[in-house]
Write a protein that holds these residues in place. Structure first.
Motif, PDB file in Angstrom:
ATOM      1  N   GLY A  53       0.464   1.500 -11.113  1.00  7.58           N
ATOM      2  CA  GLY A  53       1.623   2.366 -11.286  1.00  7.58           C
ATOM      3  C   GLY A  53       2.706   2.089 -10.263  1.00  7.58           C
ATOM      4  N   GLY A  54       2.304   1.940  -9.004  1.00 10.43           N
ATOM      5  CA  GLY A  54       3.278   1.634  -7.959  1.00 10.43           C
ATOM      6  C   GLY A  54       3.954   0.294  -8.179  1.00 10.43           C
ATOM      7  N   PHE A  55       3.160  -0.702  -8.581  1.00 13.32           N
ATOM      8  CA  PHE A  55       3.713  -2.024  -8.830  1.00 13.32           C
ATOM      9  C   PHE A  55       4.672  -2.008 -10.019  1.00 13.32           C
ATOM     10  CE2 PHE A  55       3.465  -6.198 -10.945  1.00 13.32           C
ATOM     11  CZ  PHE A  55       3.957  -6.998  -9.920  1.00 13.32           C
ATOM     12  N   CYS A  56       4.281  -1.322 -11.098  1.00 13.66           N
ATOM     13  CA  CYS A  56       5.156  -1.233 -12.271  1.00 13.66           C
ATOM     14  C   CYS A  56       6.452  -0.495 -11.938  1.00 13.66           C
ATOM     15  CB  CYS A  56       4.426  -0.521 -13.414  1.00 13.66           C
ATOM     16  SG  CYS A  56       3.139  -1.515 -14.188  1.00 13.66           S
ATOM     17  N   GLY A  57       6.377   0.510 -11.084  1.00 11.60           N
ATOM     18  CA  GLY A  57       7.585   1.186 -10.638  1.00 11.60           C
ATOM     19  C   GLY A  57       8.517   0.241  -9.902  1.00 11.60           C
ATOM     20  N   ASN A  58       7.941  -0.673  -9.105  1.00  9.19           N
ATOM     21  CA  ASN A  58       8.756  -1.671  -8.417  1.00  9.19           C
ATOM     22  C   ASN A  58       9.458  -2.594  -9.406  1.00  9.19           C
ATOM     23  OD1 ASN A  58       7.959  -0.688  -5.936  1.00  9.19           O
ATOM     24  ND2 ASN A  58       6.376  -2.218  -5.618  1.00  9.19           N
ATOM     25  N   VAL A  59       8.721  -3.015 -10.444  1.00  6.45           N
ATOM     26  CA  VAL A  59       9.317  -3.871 -11.478  1.00  6.45           C
ATOM     27  C   VAL A  59      10.451  -3.131 -12.187  1.00  6.45           C
ATOM     28  CG1 VAL A  59       8.885  -5.050 -13.672  1.00  6.45           C
ATOM     29  CG2 VAL A  59       7.225  -5.235 -11.808  1.00  6.45           C
ATOM     30  N   ALA A  60      10.199  -1.857 -12.523  1.00  7.94           N
ATOM     31  CA  ALA A  60      11.213  -1.070 -13.220  1.00  7.94           C
ATOM     32  C   ALA A  60      12.470  -0.892 -12.369  1.00  7.94           C
ATOM     33  CB  ALA A  60      10.639   0.295 -13.605  1.00  7.94           C
ATOM     34  N   LEU A  61      12.296  -0.676 -11.083  1.00  7.13           N
ATOM     35  CA  LEU A  61      13.448  -0.566 -10.185  1.00  7.13           C
ATOM     36  C   LEU A  61      14.197  -1.890 -10.094  1.00  7.13           C
ATOM     37  CD1 LEU A  61      12.236   1.512  -7.095  1.00  7.13           C
ATOM     38  CD2 LEU A  61      13.984   2.163  -8.750  1.00  7.13           C
ATOM     39  N   THR A  62      13.447  -2.984  -9.959  1.00  8.00           N
ATOM     40  CA  THR A  62      14.062  -4.295  -9.769  1.00  8.00           C
ATOM     41  C   THR A  62      14.882  -4.717 -10.982  1.00  8.00           C
ATOM     42  OG1 THR A  62      12.245  -4.969  -8.311  1.00  8.00           O
ATOM     43  CG2 THR A  62      13.581  -6.718  -9.276  1.00  8.00           C
ATOM     44  N   LEU A  63      14.344  -4.480 -12.185  1.00  5.80           N
ATOM     45  CA  LEU A  63      15.017  -4.913 -13.407  1.00  5.80           C
ATOM     46  C   LEU A  63      15.895  -3.834 -14.024  1.00  5.80           C
ATOM     47  CD1 LEU A  63      12.183  -6.943 -15.197  1.00  5.80           C
ATOM     48  CD2 LEU A  63      14.032  -7.783 -13.741  1.00  5.80           C
ATOM     49  N   GLY A  64      15.764  -2.595 -13.568  1.00  2.00           N
ATOM     50  CA  GLY A  64      16.530  -1.506 -14.172  1.00  2.00           C
ATOM     51  C   GLY A  64      16.216  -1.358 -15.643  1.00  2.00           C
ATOM     52  N   CYS A  65      14.926  -1.363 -15.977  1.00  5.12           N
ATOM     53  CA  CYS A  65      14.540  -1.447 -17.392  1.00  5.12           C
ATOM     54  C   CYS A  65      14.560  -0.073 -18.061  1.00  5.12           C
ATOM     55  CB  CYS A  65      13.189  -2.135 -17.550  1.00  5.12           C
ATOM     56  SG  CYS A  65      11.860  -1.498 -16.548  1.00  5.12           S
ATOM     57  N   ARG A  66      15.755   0.385 -18.386  1.00  6.05           N
ATOM     58  CA  ARG A  66      15.904   1.695 -19.019  1.00  6.05           C
ATOM     59  C   ARG A  66      15.351   1.727 -20.439  1.00  6.05           C
ATOM     60  NH1 ARG A  66      18.858   5.088 -15.726  1.00  6.05           N
ATOM     61  NH2 ARG A  66      17.746   6.642 -16.967  1.00  6.05           N
ATOM     62  N   GLY A  67      15.099   0.553 -21.021  1.00 10.47           N
ATOM     63  CA  GLY A  67      14.509   0.500 -22.351  1.00 10.47           C
ATOM     64  C   GLY A  67      13.006   0.683 -22.360  1.00 10.47           C
ATOM     65  N   GLY A  68      12.388   0.756 -21.179  1.00  9.87           N
ATOM     66  CA  GLY A  68      10.962   1.024 -21.092  1.00  9.87           C
ATOM     67  C   GLY A  68      10.203  -0.043 -20.340  1.00  9.87           C
ATOM     68  N   LEU A  69       9.075   0.391 -19.749  1.00  6.26           N
ATOM     69  CA  LEU A  69       8.121  -0.491 -19.079  1.00  6.26           C
ATOM     70  C   LEU A  69       6.826  -0.422 -19.882  1.00  6.26           C
ATOM     71  CD1 LEU A  69       5.602  -0.906 -16.975  1.00  6.26           C
ATOM     72  CD2 LEU A  69       7.641  -2.284 -16.510  1.00  6.26           C
ATOM     73  N   PHE A  70       6.360  -1.580 -20.330  1.00  6.56           N
ATOM     74  CA  PHE A  70       5.206  -1.642 -21.221  1.00  6.56           C
ATOM     75  C   PHE A  70       4.042  -2.345 -20.525  1.00  6.56           C
ATOM     76  CE2 PHE A  70       9.041  -1.298 -23.625  1.00  6.56           C
ATOM     77  CZ  PHE A  70       8.739  -0.458 -24.688  1.00  6.56           C
ATOM     78  N   PRO A 102       0.833  -1.208   0.000  1.00  6.23           N
ATOM     79  CA  PRO A 102       0.000   0.000   0.000  1.00  6.23           C
ATOM     80  C   PRO A 102       0.861   1.249   0.000  1.00  6.23           C
ATOM     81  CG  PRO A 102       0.166  -0.840   2.223  1.00  6.23           C
ATOM     82  CD  PRO A 102       0.949  -1.794   1.349  1.00  6.23           C
ATOM     83  N   ALA A 103       0.280   2.361  -0.449  1.00  5.41           N
ATOM     84  CA  ALA A 103       1.017   3.628  -0.471  1.00  5.41           C
ATOM     85  C   ALA A 103       0.426   4.665   0.479  1.00  5.41           C
ATOM     86  CB  ALA A 103       1.050   4.196  -1.884  1.00  5.41           C
ATOM     87  N   ASP A 104      -0.780   4.416   1.031  1.00  5.51           N
ATOM     88  CA  ASP A 104      -1.388   5.367   1.961  1.00  5.51           C
ATOM     89  C   ASP A 104      -2.352   4.613   2.872  1.00  5.51           C
ATOM     90  OD1 ASP A 104      -3.794   4.961   0.490  1.00  5.51           O
ATOM     91  OD2 ASP A 104      -3.345   6.642  -0.834  1.00  5.51           O
ATOM     92  N   ASP A 105      -2.998   5.345   3.783  1.00 13.44           N
ATOM     93  CA  ASP A 105      -3.860   4.702   4.779  1.00 13.44           C
ATOM     94  C   ASP A 105      -5.073   4.017   4.147  1.00 13.44           C
ATOM     95  OD1 ASP A 105      -2.134   5.548   6.734  1.00 13.44           O
ATOM     96  OD2 ASP A 105      -3.362   7.264   7.361  1.00 13.44           O
ATOM     97  N   PHE A 106      -5.643   4.634   3.101  1.00 12.89           N
ATOM     98  CA  PHE A 106      -6.805   4.017   2.462  1.00 12.89           C
ATOM     99  C   PHE A 106      -6.407   2.685   1.835  1.00 12.89           C
ATOM    100  CE2 PHE A 106      -9.739   3.251  -1.064  1.00 12.89           C
ATOM    101  CZ  PHE A 106     -10.963   3.381  -0.428  1.00 12.89           C
ATOM    102  N   GLU A 107      -5.292   2.655   1.137  1.00 13.31           N
ATOM    103  CA  GLU A 107      -4.844   1.410   0.523  1.00 13.31           C
ATOM    104  C   GLU A 107      -4.497   0.370   1.584  1.00 13.31           C
ATOM    105  OE1 GLU A 107      -1.755   2.103  -2.323  1.00 13.31           O
ATOM    106  OE2 GLU A 107      -3.007   3.399  -3.580  1.00 13.31           O
ATOM    107  N   SER A 108      -3.943   0.810   2.700  1.00  5.54           N
ATOM    108  CA  SER A 108      -3.660  -0.123   3.798  1.00  5.54           C
ATOM    109  C   SER A 108      -4.942  -0.755   4.308  1.00  5.54           C
ATOM    110  CB  SER A 108      -2.944   0.609   4.946  1.00  5.54           C
ATOM    111  OG  SER A 108      -1.653   1.016   4.563  1.00  5.54           O
ATOM    112  N   ALA A 109      -5.994   0.056   4.438  1.00 10.82           N
ATOM    113  CA  ALA A 109      -7.281  -0.468   4.911  1.00 10.82           C
ATOM    114  C   ALA A 109      -7.881  -1.439   3.899  1.00 10.82           C
ATOM    115  CB  ALA A 109      -8.242   0.695   5.175  1.00 10.82           C
ATOM    116  N   VAL A 110      -7.746  -1.121   2.609  1.00 10.85           N
ATOM    117  CA  VAL A 110      -8.259  -2.011   1.560  1.00 10.85           C
ATOM    118  C   VAL A 110      -7.523  -3.350   1.583  1.00 10.85           C
ATOM    119  CG1 VAL A 110      -8.387  -2.324  -0.957  1.00 10.85           C
ATOM    120  CG2 VAL A 110      -9.111  -0.163   0.075  1.00 10.85           C
ATOM    121  N   LEU A 111      -6.207  -3.311   1.711  1.00 10.41           N
ATOM    122  CA  LEU A 111      -5.429  -4.546   1.781  1.00 10.41           C
ATOM    123  C   LEU A 111      -5.768  -5.340   3.033  1.00 10.41           C
ATOM    124  CD1 LEU A 111      -2.062  -3.125   0.485  1.00 10.41           C
ATOM    125  CD2 LEU A 111      -3.121  -5.187  -0.403  1.00 10.41           C
ATOM    126  N   SER A 112      -5.956  -4.640   4.149  1.00  9.78           N
ATOM    127  CA  SER A 112      -6.313  -5.311   5.399  1.00  9.78           C
ATOM    128  C   SER A 112      -7.644  -6.040   5.266  1.00  9.78           C
ATOM    129  CB  SER A 112      -6.384  -4.287   6.531  1.00  9.78           C
ATOM    130  OG  SER A 112      -6.744  -4.915   7.757  1.00  9.78           O
TER     131      SER A 112
END
Length: 330
Positions: free
Chosen positions: A254-271, A175-185
């Motif tokens: 968007g948050g999840f894709c950002g995690n993938v981009a960080l993990t793989l270092g995909c400078r060629g793009g995230l699709f 989650p990225a904020d309190d609302f998302e934390s409550a939804v996940l909970s």
């Protein structure tokens, strides 16, 4: 030994199986048709139905590549979100194929990235660089909310593209904020492990919507709504819970894709692949997706330099399956 032509290529998800033919070296995928997974007992039956629909006298496929929505670890293959459970070796014999290559569907989706043309993409901001212009070692990644949630990557190596297969859709969602934390909970009352796929997919949207409605606390009954109705009611604005669900879907994707981009270092793009996001139309491009993609604290600037784009061609993975056969052939 070279894979003999014609080739049969297939992209098999939990709901649909897309089939096409490659007639010879350098030829495009043609004669594409979509068959129901549930409507056929297994891949051999689906292939026979596809071949039966071709013009009389068409040559039978001699080699094939199946891109399948599951992890491929041994001869016995079972779809994660579909009914097929089969032996690769037995299917090869049953269909009389010289070669049968079985790969993860997001290996094929990732292998399609180097061959995507501008007409098959809608970029979010600056477009990704052309694949033939990127340096050796450059990584591109794809995340695809369809029936499930697929993740794959591809890296340019000398003379070929190497896939980075995995099951990233089953990684734990953050989650990225309190609302998302409550939804996940709330979702953890149903599932002890809330993976990204539990929310960010066709099978996940109803789970997300139920949790959103519960946290909003307005008494809206969404328990029986399938994904199609959640999308329709959210886009029309007739359902506050469905509308909030679509907004949360785009933001968390968007948050999840950002995690993938960080993990793989995909400078060629995230699709973005899969069938869910194209249904959202402008709602996606007006959403929080890109802001959340970049919202990684000290690495905001790193993410800001990674292009993102929506794959608008739902048949792109077939060209990736063909490239897998081609590279096996090389």
């Amino acid at each position: 030994m070279s894979a003999a032509y014609p080739w049969l290529v297939a992209d098999v998800g939990g709901t649909n199986a897309r089939f096409g033919t490659v007639s010879g070296p350098g030829a495009a995928v043609e004669d594409v048709r979509v068959l129901s997974v549930a409507g056929h007992a297994g891949p051999a039956a689906a292939v026979r139905a596809y071949v039966a629909g071709k013009p009389a006298g068409s040559p039978a496929p001699r080699s094939a590549a199946f891109a399948l929505a599951t992890a491929i670890t041994e001869d016995r293959i079972e779809l994660t979100n579909g009914a097929w459970n089969f032996s690769r070796a037995q299917t090869q014999v049953e269909l009389g194929l010289q070669t049968l290559l079985c790969i993860n569907d997001f290996e094929a989706q990732a292998l399609s990235l180097p061959r995507l043309a501008p007409a098959q993409l809608r970029p979010w901001g600056e477009p990704a660089p052309a694949a033939d212009r990127v340096a050796v070692g450059t990584v591109m990644a794809v995340v695809g909310p369809g029936t499930g949630l697929g993740v794959g990557g591809v890296v340019r190596a000398p003379g070929l593209w190497l896939t980075l297969p995995g099951e990233g859709g089953h990684a734990t969602l953050a989650p990225a904020d309190d609302f998302e934390s409550a939804v996940l909970s709330h979702a953890r009352h149903e599932f002890p492990h809330v993976s990204a796929e539990r929310f960010l997919s066709g099978i996940g949207l109803p789970v997300l919507c139920r949790a959103v409605a519960a946290v909003m606390g307005q008494g809206e009954d969404v328990a029986a709504l399938p994904t199609e109705q959640i999308v329709a009611r959210g886009l029309s604005g007739e359902s506050p819970a469905c509308s909030r669900t679509l907004d949360l879907f785009c933001a968390m994707l968007g948050g999840f894709c950002g995690n993938v981009a960080l993990t793989l270092g995909c400078r060629g793009g995230l699709f973005i692949g899969g069938g869910i996001v194209p249904r959202l139309g402008e709602r996606f491009f007006q959403s929080e997706f890109r802001r959340r993609f970049e919202a990684k604290g000290r690495f905001d600037a790193f993410l800001a330099g990674i292009p993102t784009a929506l794959i608008t061609d739902t048949l792109a993975a077939l060209s990736g399956a063909a490239l897998a056969l081609e590279q096996t052939d090389a």
